[in-house]
Design a protein around this motif. Structure first.
Motif, short mmCIF file in Angstrom:
data_model
loop_
_atom_site.label_atom_id
_atom_site.label_comp_id
_atom_site.label_asym_id
_atom_site.label_seq_id
_atom_site.Cartn_x
_atom_site.Cartn_y
_atom_site.Cartn_z
N VAL A 124 -19.68 -19.70 7.36
CA VAL A 124 -19.89 -18.28 7.63
C VAL A 124 -18.54 -17.57 7.75
CG1 VAL A 124 -20.78 -16.63 9.33
CG2 VAL A 124 -22.18 -18.56 8.61
N ALA A 125 -17.58 -18.17 8.44
CA ALA A 125 -16.24 -17.57 8.57
C ALA A 125 -15.60 -17.41 7.20
CB ALA A 125 -15.37 -18.42 9.48
N ASP A 126 -15.78 -18.39 6.33
CA ASP A 126 -15.26 -18.30 4.97
C ASP A 126 -15.92 -17.17 4.19
OD1 ASP A 126 -13.62 -19.31 2.76
OD2 ASP A 126 -15.54 -19.97 1.91
N TYR A 127 -17.25 -17.05 4.28
CA TYR A 127 -17.98 -15.98 3.60
C TYR A 127 -17.55 -14.60 4.12
CZ TYR A 127 -21.35 -19.34 1.62
OH TYR A 127 -21.97 -20.36 0.93
N ALA A 128 -17.28 -14.51 5.42
CA ALA A 128 -16.91 -13.23 6.03
C ALA A 128 -15.49 -12.81 5.66
CB ALA A 128 -17.04 -13.32 7.55
N SER A 129 -14.61 -13.78 5.44
CA SER A 129 -13.22 -13.48 5.11
C SER A 129 -13.13 -12.75 3.78
CB SER A 129 -12.39 -14.76 5.06
OG SER A 129 -12.33 -15.34 6.33
N GLY A 130 -12.50 -11.59 3.80
CA GLY A 130 -12.37 -10.78 2.60
C GLY A 130 -13.61 -9.99 2.23
N ALA A 131 -14.64 -10.05 3.05
CA ALA A 131 -15.90 -9.37 2.72
C ALA A 131 -15.90 -7.89 3.09
CB ALA A 131 -17.07 -10.05 3.43
N ILE A 132 -15.06 -7.49 4.04
CA ILE A 132 -15.09 -6.12 4.53
C ILE A 132 -14.31 -5.23 3.58
CG2 ILE A 132 -14.50 -4.60 6.45
CD1 ILE A 132 -14.69 -7.17 8.23
N LEU A 133 -14.99 -4.24 3.03
CA LEU A 133 -14.37 -3.34 2.06
C LEU A 133 -13.13 -2.68 2.65
CD1 LEU A 133 -17.60 -1.64 0.69
CD2 LEU A 133 -16.23 -3.40 -0.42
N GLY A 134 -12.01 -2.80 1.96
CA GLY A 134 -10.77 -2.16 2.38
C GLY A 134 -10.04 -2.85 3.51
N SER A 135 -10.45 -4.05 3.90
CA SER A 135 -9.79 -4.77 4.99
C SER A 135 -9.41 -6.19 4.55
CB SER A 135 -10.73 -4.87 6.20
OG SER A 135 -10.16 -5.70 7.20
N PRO A 136 -8.19 -6.61 4.86
CA PRO A 136 -7.78 -7.97 4.53
C PRO A 136 -8.15 -8.98 5.62
CG PRO A 136 -5.90 -6.78 5.39
CD PRO A 136 -7.07 -5.80 5.35
N ALA A 137 -8.93 -8.58 6.63
CA ALA A 137 -9.24 -9.44 7.77
C ALA A 137 -9.81 -10.78 7.33
CB ALA A 137 -10.21 -8.74 8.71
N ARG A 138 -9.33 -11.82 7.98
CA ARG A 138 -9.80 -13.19 7.76
C ARG A 138 -10.46 -13.65 9.06
NH1 ARG A 138 -9.83 -13.50 2.72
NH2 ARG A 138 -9.96 -15.73 2.72
N PHE A 139 -11.35 -14.63 8.94
CA PHE A 139 -12.09 -15.12 10.10
C PHE A 139 -12.02 -16.63 10.17
CE2 PHE A 139 -13.67 -11.05 8.80
CZ PHE A 139 -13.68 -10.36 9.99
N THR A 140 -12.16 -17.17 11.36
CA THR A 140 -12.12 -18.60 11.57
C THR A 140 -13.13 -19.01 12.63
OG1 THR A 140 -10.73 -20.51 12.13
CG2 THR A 140 -10.25 -18.46 13.29
#
Length: 193
Positions: free
Chosen positions: A72-88
């Motif tokens: 889920v963290a991998d799927y969420a990383s880069g998913a937010i339009l206009g944001s480079p936020a990564r998740f772990t």
């Protein structure tokens, strides 16, 4: 008689096509928050400034998959339009542990969305043939943003419908907004592509 048979076949084909389209449908919506959309993104930018942002998953969406949070963290990383936020899913490694995304599969949320950010467990319930995800962006125990998504039950973590649910939920948590003034005027302009 021949015309009725052809019409019946056309209706049946149309119904089958509609069912196939709806089978992958993801429904999602933002929840209430006291923070405007630009503010949500500012908090996210801060939380993601040095390391990925903590993301937790509660309530197993799929039986026996202990790697679900990392996926889920991998799927969420880069998913937010206009944001480079990564998740772990490794929350110990984050620079700002007070900020986190929490996602609950099939949660029985009753009352305030504040429940999503509290440390207490939330009971779950399964709706036959469906998966519901409730999510919050939390600062300690305060929800800065909430959202949910629902879809026909995906087959597993690798199902494109599940990935779409995660990505859609993330964009509902952090909608793109053209002007901050619109929230103050009671209007919201968002662009989800």
């Amino acid at each position: 008689m021949e015309h009725n048979r052809r019409t019946g076949k056309a209706v049946a084909a149309g119904a089958l096509f509609s069912a196939m389209l709806l089978a992958g449908c993801v429904t999602s919506m933002q929840g209430y928050s006291g923070v405007d959309n630009e503010g949500k993104r500012e908090y996210l930018t801060y939380a993601a400034s040095e390391t990925p942002v903590c993301l937790t998953l509660s309530g197993a969406p799929f039986v026996g998959d202990d790697q679900a949070a990392a996926v889920v963290a991998d799927y969420a990383s880069g998913a937010i339009l206009g944001s480079p936020a990564r998740f772990t899913a490794d929350c110990e490694s984050t620079a700002h542990p007070d900020y986190r995304i929490v996602i609950f599969a099939n949660a029985s949320v009753v009352g305030s969305p504040d429940q999503l950010c509290e440390e207490a467990p939330i009971p779950t319930h399964q709706i036959a043939g469906k998966l519901r995800l409730d999510a919050a962006f939390c600062a300690k125990t305060e929800p800065l943003s909430t959202a949910w998504s629902e879809a026909p039950a995906p087959a597993g973590l690798n199902d494109p419908v599940f990935r779409r649910m995660i990505r859609t939920t993330m964009n509902e948590l952090f909608p793109v907004e053209k002007e901050r003034k619109n929230d103050r005027d009671g209007f919201r302009i968002s662009a989800i592509q």
